[in-house]
Design a protein around this motif. Structure first.
Motif, PDB file in Angstrom:
ATOM      1  N   THR A   1     -83.401  -6.159 -15.729  1.00 54.17           N
ATOM      2  CA  THR A   1     -82.982  -7.299 -16.585  1.00 54.17           C
ATOM      3  C   THR A   1     -83.283  -7.266 -18.248  1.00 54.17           C
ATOM      4  OG1 THR A   1     -82.237  -8.633 -14.619  1.00 54.17           O
ATOM      5  CG2 THR A   1     -82.196  -9.538 -16.883  1.00 54.17           C
ATOM      6  N   LEU A   2     -84.903  -7.515 -18.026  1.00 52.20           N
ATOM      7  CA  LEU A   2     -85.738  -7.326 -19.242  1.00 52.20           C
ATOM      8  C   LEU A   2     -85.318  -5.770 -20.193  1.00 52.20           C
ATOM      9  CD1 LEU A   2     -87.858  -8.428 -21.382  1.00 52.20           C
ATOM     10  CD2 LEU A   2     -89.889  -7.322 -20.170  1.00 52.20           C
TER      11      LEU A   2
ATOM     12  N   SER B   1     -82.732  -3.958 -19.948  1.00 50.20           N
ATOM     13  CA  SER B   1     -81.475  -3.980 -20.182  1.00 50.20           C
ATOM     14  C   SER B   1     -80.736  -4.680 -21.185  1.00 50.20           C
ATOM     15  CB  SER B   1     -80.530  -4.183 -18.974  1.00 50.20           C
ATOM     16  OG  SER B   1     -80.810  -5.292 -18.360  1.00 50.20           O
ATOM     17  N   ASP B   2     -81.603  -5.486 -21.592  1.00 48.93           N
ATOM     18  CA  ASP B   2     -81.331  -6.973 -22.435  1.00 48.93           C
ATOM     19  C   ASP B   2     -83.361  -6.636 -24.006  1.00 48.93           C
ATOM     20  OD1 ASP B   2     -79.915  -8.072 -21.106  1.00 48.93           O
ATOM     21  OD2 ASP B   2     -81.419  -9.578 -20.460  1.00 48.93           O
ATOM     22  N   THR B   3     -83.376  -5.476 -23.973  1.00 47.28           N
ATOM     23  CA  THR B   3     -84.565  -5.056 -25.117  1.00 47.28           C
ATOM     24  C   THR B   3     -84.488  -4.077 -25.128  1.00 47.28           C
ATOM     25  OG1 THR B   3     -86.002  -6.928 -23.102  1.00 47.28           O
ATOM     26  CG2 THR B   3     -87.342  -5.541 -26.096  1.00 47.28           C
TER      27      THR B   3
ATOM     28  N   GLU C   1     -85.123   2.013 -17.927  1.00 46.96           N
ATOM     29  CA  GLU C   1     -84.153   2.373 -18.714  1.00 46.96           C
ATOM     30  C   GLU C   1     -83.724   3.530 -18.781  1.00 46.96           C
ATOM     31  OE1 GLU C   1     -83.788   1.267 -23.601  1.00 46.96           O
ATOM     32  OE2 GLU C   1     -84.293   4.053 -23.133  1.00 46.96           O
TER      33      GLU C   1
END
Length: 173
Positions: free
Chosen positions: A157-158, A160-162, A80
């Motif tokens: 990706t995980l 950035s989406d969570t 992050e």
């Protein structure tokens, strides 16, 4: 063949023209640029969420092109932090490393590691991410604890989406 001995400069040019010489040069550059350092577990705090780093098996770190390093309590916080470019643009990051879950204290380049996301392995920020030096080790842990084997791109990706649990900029903690 010339019978006179080569100068040091000539010998260096010949050596650097070989695959072994290029590998040696890469190794020297990596060493001079710095690399991951041991983390003082229980003493240092995460550069992203400010939690004390308490589990070496999940620790991570990054270093910029000037040798400054940041430590993190989890793969999630490192990722992050890189995505948010809080303190330094990602383009200036010289290296990002994660701890090998099977060998805490052994560092893996973040983009080369294989990851497991498993609810059976509780990481400090709650996404259950752990890192491994090879897919066999990651799949072995997945067989033992359940979960999904991921690449660095998948982890980015995980994250950035969570939303992360427990801290980090942008999460209201």
């Amino acid at each position: 063949m010339d019978p006179r001995p080569m100068s040091r400069g000539e010998a260096l040019r010949v050596l650097l023209g070989t695959p072994m010489g290029l590998a040696l040069l890469s190794l020297l550059e990596a060493c001079s640029a710095g690399g991951p350092r041991p983390i003082r577990v229980g003493e240092e705090e995460c550069a992203h969420c400010r939690m004390r780093i308490s589990q070496e098996a999940f620790a991570a770190q990054a270093m910029n092109d000037r040798g400054r390093s940041w430590t993190f309590d989890s793969i999630e916080c490192l990722t992050e932090w890189l995505l948010q470019e809080n303190e330094v643009p990602e383009a200036r990051i010289q290296g990002a490393w994660v701890t090998d879950f099977h060998a805490p204290g052994e560092w893996l380049r973040a983009h080369e590691a294989i990851y497991l996301r498993s609810e059976g392995l509780r990481s400090p920020m709650g996404l259950g991410l752990s890192a491994y030096s090879g897919s066999g080790a990651a799949h072995g842990q997945a067989d033992a604890h359940g979960g999904d084997v991921l690449s660095w791109t998948d982890v980015r990706t995980l994250v950035s989406d969570t939303p992360l649990r427990g801290g980090g900029a942008g999460h209201g903690h």
